[in-house]
Design a protein around this motif. Sequence first.
Motif, mmCIF file in Angstrom:
data_model
loop_
_atom_site.group_PDB
_atom_site.id
_atom_site.type_symbol
_atom_site.label_atom_id
_atom_site.label_comp_id
_atom_site.label_asym_id
_atom_site.label_seq_id
_atom_site.Cartn_x
_atom_site.Cartn_y
_atom_site.Cartn_z
ATOM 1 N N ILE A 172 37.291 -115.607 4.884
ATOM 2 C CA ILE A 172 36.059 -114.911 4.479
ATOM 3 C C ILE A 172 36.279 -114.139 3.180
ATOM 4 O O ILE A 172 35.388 -114.101 2.317
ATOM 5 C CB ILE A 172 35.535 -113.988 5.605
ATOM 6 N N ILE A 173 37.464 -113.568 2.996
ATOM 7 C CA ILE A 173 37.757 -112.860 1.753
ATOM 8 C C ILE A 173 37.747 -113.833 0.575
ATOM 9 O O ILE A 173 37.192 -113.542 -0.497
ATOM 10 C CB ILE A 173 39.106 -112.129 1.850
ATOM 11 N N GLU A 177 35.203 -113.630 -2.580
ATOM 12 C CA GLU A 177 35.761 -113.495 -3.921
ATOM 13 C C GLU A 177 35.338 -114.626 -4.848
ATOM 14 O O GLU A 177 34.999 -114.395 -6.017
ATOM 15 C CB GLU A 177 37.285 -113.439 -3.834
ATOM 16 N N THR A 178 35.326 -115.851 -4.336
ATOM 17 C CA THR A 178 35.109 -117.008 -5.206
ATOM 18 C C THR A 178 33.673 -117.522 -5.208
ATOM 19 O O THR A 178 33.268 -118.194 -6.161
ATOM 20 C CB THR A 178 36.038 -118.165 -4.804
ATOM 21 N N ARG A 179 32.884 -117.218 -4.162
ATOM 22 C CA ARG A 179 31.553 -117.803 -4.061
ATOM 23 C C ARG A 179 30.429 -116.778 -4.157
ATOM 24 O O ARG A 179 29.268 -117.148 -4.320
ATOM 25 C CB ARG A 179 31.376 -118.578 -2.740
ATOM 26 N N HIS A 205 35.205 -103.120 -4.332
ATOM 27 C CA HIS A 205 35.896 -102.844 -3.082
ATOM 28 C C HIS A 205 36.729 -104.017 -2.569
ATOM 29 O O HIS A 205 37.327 -103.942 -1.496
ATOM 30 C CB HIS A 205 34.878 -102.444 -2.006
ATOM 31 N N LEU A 206 36.787 -105.103 -3.333
ATOM 32 C CA LEU A 206 37.484 -106.294 -2.862
ATOM 33 C C LEU A 206 38.942 -105.995 -2.505
ATOM 34 O O LEU A 206 39.418 -106.410 -1.441
ATOM 35 C CB LEU A 206 37.420 -107.395 -3.922
ATOM 36 N N SER A 207 39.656 -105.270 -3.352
ATOM 37 C CA SER A 207 41.070 -104.990 -3.070
ATOM 38 C C SER A 207 41.226 -104.150 -1.816
ATOM 39 O O SER A 207 42.204 -104.314 -1.066
ATOM 40 C CB SER A 207 41.720 -104.293 -4.265
#
Length: 214
Positions: A172-173, A177-179, A205-207
């Motif tokens: 899911i991450i 991140e990519t889509r 907040h991704l990291s």
Amino acid sequence: MRMPPPEPEISLLTTSGVFELDGGSWEVENNVWIIGNEHEAVVVDPAHDARAIAEALGDRQVPAIICTHAHNDHVNAAPELAALTGAPILLHPDDLPLWKLTHPGDEPDEELSDGQKIVVGGLYLHVRHTPGHSPGSVSLYLPALGAVFTGDTLFQGGPGATGRSFSDFPTIIRSIETRLLDLPPETVVHTGHGPTTTIGEEQPHLSEWIARGH
């Protein structure tokens, strides 16, 4: 004088019911999204109450009932709504095992695929396969209105749950991140539950989300 075409719009209907998986059950409220104009509209995630959804649609043509994924709280009203509207049910084939948990004697009418475009009211919904919350989860990008419908993949404050069957946190991450985070930052994120957000609000907040999974 030629009349201008009807304005496209996004409307929200909130329905209540029960989410069931892995032997547990939880009371939930679901966002049912209706996208189109005064003549035709598609339904995203037909949850809990087919007749309330049909009433919100009125006499509009319904070219598709689109399921972002097949957890029961997102598809439990799909067959009844299809019967009421005559619309086909669309689902990514990787979520068919989940669909069969809710509708063992029925199947969706058409398959969703990555890169597919669905037309409604002169608008193009771009299908993006975003697995992780479930194997066949998809998001629907609507560039004309600067919106994306993420089901349970991305919420205000983070990714959808991945602690139950058919789900995977690293997947899911990667999907987010990519889509999703590659979309313009002003893109409004219409979620399967709870409030809307934007890509720009969630991207920083991704990291944090990645660290949370370790």
